[in-house]
Design a protein around this motif. Sequence first.
Motif, mmCIF file in Angstrom:
data_model
loop_
_atom_site.group_PDB
_atom_site.id
_atom_site.type_symbol
_atom_site.label_atom_id
_atom_site.label_comp_id
_atom_site.label_asym_id
_atom_site.label_seq_id
_atom_site.Cartn_x
_atom_site.Cartn_y
_atom_site.Cartn_z
ATOM 1 N N PHE A 82 -43.415 -65.947 -66.887
ATOM 2 C CA PHE A 82 -44.833 -66.239 -66.727
ATOM 3 C C PHE A 82 -45.221 -66.545 -65.286
ATOM 4 O O PHE A 82 -46.379 -66.457 -64.929
ATOM 5 N N ARG A 83 -44.255 -66.933 -64.461
ATOM 6 C CA ARG A 83 -44.555 -67.249 -63.070
ATOM 7 C C ARG A 83 -43.581 -66.521 -62.166
ATOM 8 O O ARG A 83 -42.430 -66.909 -62.028
ATOM 9 N N LYS A 84 -44.061 -65.467 -61.540
ATOM 10 C CA LYS A 84 -43.218 -64.759 -60.592
ATOM 11 C C LYS A 84 -43.325 -65.449 -59.244
ATOM 12 O O LYS A 84 -44.398 -65.809 -58.799
ATOM 13 N N SER A 85 -42.204 -65.643 -58.616
ATOM 14 C CA SER A 85 -42.161 -66.355 -57.350
ATOM 15 C C SER A 85 -42.117 -65.354 -56.206
ATOM 16 O O SER A 85 -41.192 -64.553 -56.112
ATOM 17 N N LYS A 86 -43.118 -65.424 -55.358
ATOM 18 C CA LYS A 86 -43.159 -64.597 -54.159
ATOM 19 C C LYS A 86 -43.241 -65.521 -52.963
ATOM 20 O O LYS A 86 -44.044 -66.439 -52.933
ATOM 21 N N VAL A 87 -42.395 -65.266 -51.995
ATOM 22 C CA VAL A 87 -42.341 -66.080 -50.792
ATOM 23 C C VAL A 87 -42.555 -65.145 -49.604
ATOM 24 O O VAL A 87 -41.940 -64.086 -49.522
ATOM 25 N N ALA A 88 -43.413 -65.553 -48.691
ATOM 26 C CA ALA A 88 -43.586 -64.778 -47.464
ATOM 27 C C ALA A 88 -42.322 -64.930 -46.620
ATOM 28 O O ALA A 88 -41.826 -66.036 -46.412
ATOM 29 N N ILE A 89 -41.802 -63.810 -46.164
ATOM 30 C CA ILE A 89 -40.569 -63.839 -45.386
ATOM 31 C C ILE A 89 -40.783 -64.602 -44.076
ATOM 32 O O ILE A 89 -39.877 -65.257 -43.570
ATOM 33 N N ALA A 90 -41.988 -64.559 -43.548
ATOM 34 C CA ALA A 90 -42.283 -65.289 -42.314
ATOM 35 C C ALA A 90 -42.230 -66.802 -42.528
ATOM 36 O O ALA A 90 -42.053 -67.554 -41.565
ATOM 37 N N LYS A 94 -35.025 -71.209 -42.471
ATOM 38 C CA LYS A 94 -33.574 -71.161 -42.311
ATOM 39 C C LYS A 94 -32.934 -70.653 -43.591
ATOM 40 O O LYS A 94 -33.417 -70.923 -44.681
ATOM 41 N N VAL A 95 -31.839 -69.927 -43.425
ATOM 42 C CA VAL A 95 -31.008 -69.501 -44.546
ATOM 43 C C VAL A 95 -29.618 -70.057 -44.279
ATOM 44 O O VAL A 95 -28.966 -69.667 -43.306
ATOM 45 N N LYS A 107 -40.976 -73.338 -45.489
ATOM 46 C CA LYS A 107 -41.964 -74.318 -45.026
ATOM 47 C C LYS A 107 -42.716 -74.914 -46.209
ATOM 48 O O LYS A 107 -43.151 -74.199 -47.108
ATOM 49 N N ASN A 108 -42.859 -76.233 -46.200
ATOM 50 C CA ASN A 108 -43.626 -76.992 -47.193
ATOM 51 C C ASN A 108 -43.120 -76.818 -48.621
ATOM 52 O O ASN A 108 -43.888 -76.938 -49.572
ATOM 53 N N GLN A 109 -41.863 -76.495 -48.791
ATOM 54 C CA GLN A 109 -41.251 -76.375 -50.117
ATOM 55 C C GLN A 109 -39.864 -77.002 -50.063
ATOM 56 O O GLN A 109 -39.245 -77.052 -49.004
ATOM 57 N N PRO A 110 -39.363 -77.452 -51.212
ATOM 58 C CA PRO A 110 -37.984 -77.972 -51.211
ATOM 59 C C PRO A 110 -36.979 -76.840 -51.043
ATOM 60 O O PRO A 110 -37.298 -75.665 -51.248
ATOM 61 N N ASP A 133 -40.552 -59.297 -40.265
ATOM 62 C CA ASP A 133 -41.275 -60.557 -40.457
ATOM 63 C C ASP A 133 -40.374 -61.787 -40.429
ATOM 64 O O ASP A 133 -40.874 -62.909 -40.368
ATOM 65 N N PHE A 134 -39.067 -61.599 -40.501
ATOM 66 C CA PHE A 134 -38.141 -62.739 -40.554
ATOM 67 C C PHE A 134 -37.994 -63.350 -39.167
ATOM 68 O O PHE A 134 -37.543 -62.714 -38.229
ATOM 69 N N ARG A 135 -38.401 -64.626 -39.043
ATOM 70 C CA ARG A 135 -38.320 -65.333 -37.776
ATOM 71 C C ARG A 135 -37.420 -66.565 -37.873
ATOM 72 O O ARG A 135 -37.331 -67.340 -36.924
ATOM 73 N N GLY A 136 -36.779 -66.738 -38.989
ATOM 74 C CA GLY A 136 -35.928 -67.910 -39.194
ATOM 75 C C GLY A 136 -34.561 -67.707 -38.599
ATOM 76 O O GLY A 136 -34.302 -66.770 -37.847
ATOM 77 N N GLU A 137 -33.670 -68.610 -38.954
ATOM 78 C CA GLU A 137 -32.298 -68.516 -38.480
ATOM 79 C C GLU A 137 -31.360 -68.513 -39.670
ATOM 80 O O GLU A 137 -31.689 -69.011 -40.743
ATOM 81 N N VAL A 138 -30.195 -67.929 -39.455
ATOM 82 C CA VAL A 138 -29.166 -67.875 -40.489
ATOM 83 C C VAL A 138 -28.023 -68.758 -40.036
ATOM 84 O O VAL A 138 -27.431 -68.522 -38.982
ATOM 85 N N ASP A 139 -27.722 -69.788 -40.813
ATOM 86 C CA ASP A 139 -26.627 -70.705 -40.517
ATOM 87 C C ASP A 139 -25.453 -70.387 -41.423
ATOM 88 O O ASP A 139 -25.590 -70.416 -42.657
ATOM 89 N N LEU A 140 -24.308 -70.103 -40.818
ATOM 90 C CA LEU A 140 -23.087 -69.889 -41.585
ATOM 91 C C LEU A 140 -22.368 -71.226 -41.659
ATOM 92 O O LEU A 140 -21.776 -71.680 -40.688
ATOM 93 N N ILE A 141 -22.461 -71.862 -42.805
ATOM 94 C CA ILE A 141 -21.883 -73.202 -42.991
ATOM 95 C C ILE A 141 -20.566 -73.038 -43.733
ATOM 96 O O ILE A 141 -20.534 -72.954 -44.950
#
Length: 163
Positions: A82-90, A94-95, A107-110, A133-141
Motif C-alpha cells: 500500500f505504500r511504495k517507498s521512493k527516495v530521491a537519490i540526491a 551516506k551509504v 536527509k531528515n529520515q532515520p 544525482d548521487f552526491r553522497g559518500e560510500v563508507d566501507l565499514i
Amino acid sequence: MIKLFGKMRYHWQPELSWSIIYWSLTFTPIFIALSLLFERTKIPSQVFILFGIFIVLFGSGFHRYFVIDENGKLNIVSLNFFRKSKVAIAQIQKVEVTKSNITLVIKNQPKRIFYMRKWPKKYFLDALAVHPDFRGEVDLIDNFTGLDYFEFYKDDKKAPTRL
C-alpha cells in the motif's frame, strides 16, 4: 539481481530479527499441513489451504528489491503493497557498507538497514555511485583485516558502467 522489463532489481532482506520472524511464520503452515497428512490416511482439504498459504508467503518473502530510476529516484519495494517507498537519490547523504548489509543515511529520515548478498550489493553500489544525482559518500565499514571483504574488489579493474 534480476533484469526484468528493462530495469535492474537488486534484492534485499530486512533486518535479521524481522527476517527470522517472517521466515518462521512462513514455514509454519507447511509443517502443520505435513502433520495433518501424517495423522490421516486420506488427504484433508485443510492441507491444500495451508500449502497455498505457504506458497503465497514464500513468494512474497522474495518481493523486496531496489530499482534505480532514470529520473533520480530510488524505489524501495517491500511487502508493504500500500505504500511504495521512493527516495530521491540526491537526498542520500551516506551509504555505509559492511560484509552483510548496507545502511542508507537519508536527509531528515532515520537510517535504514538492508541485508544484501555480495553480488547484488556490489552491482547496486556500482549503479548508485555512477548515477549523476548521487552526491553522497560510500563508507566501507569493515575493520577486520583478516576477513577483509573489500579486498576482493581491489583487483577488479572493470570500470563501473551505467546500466
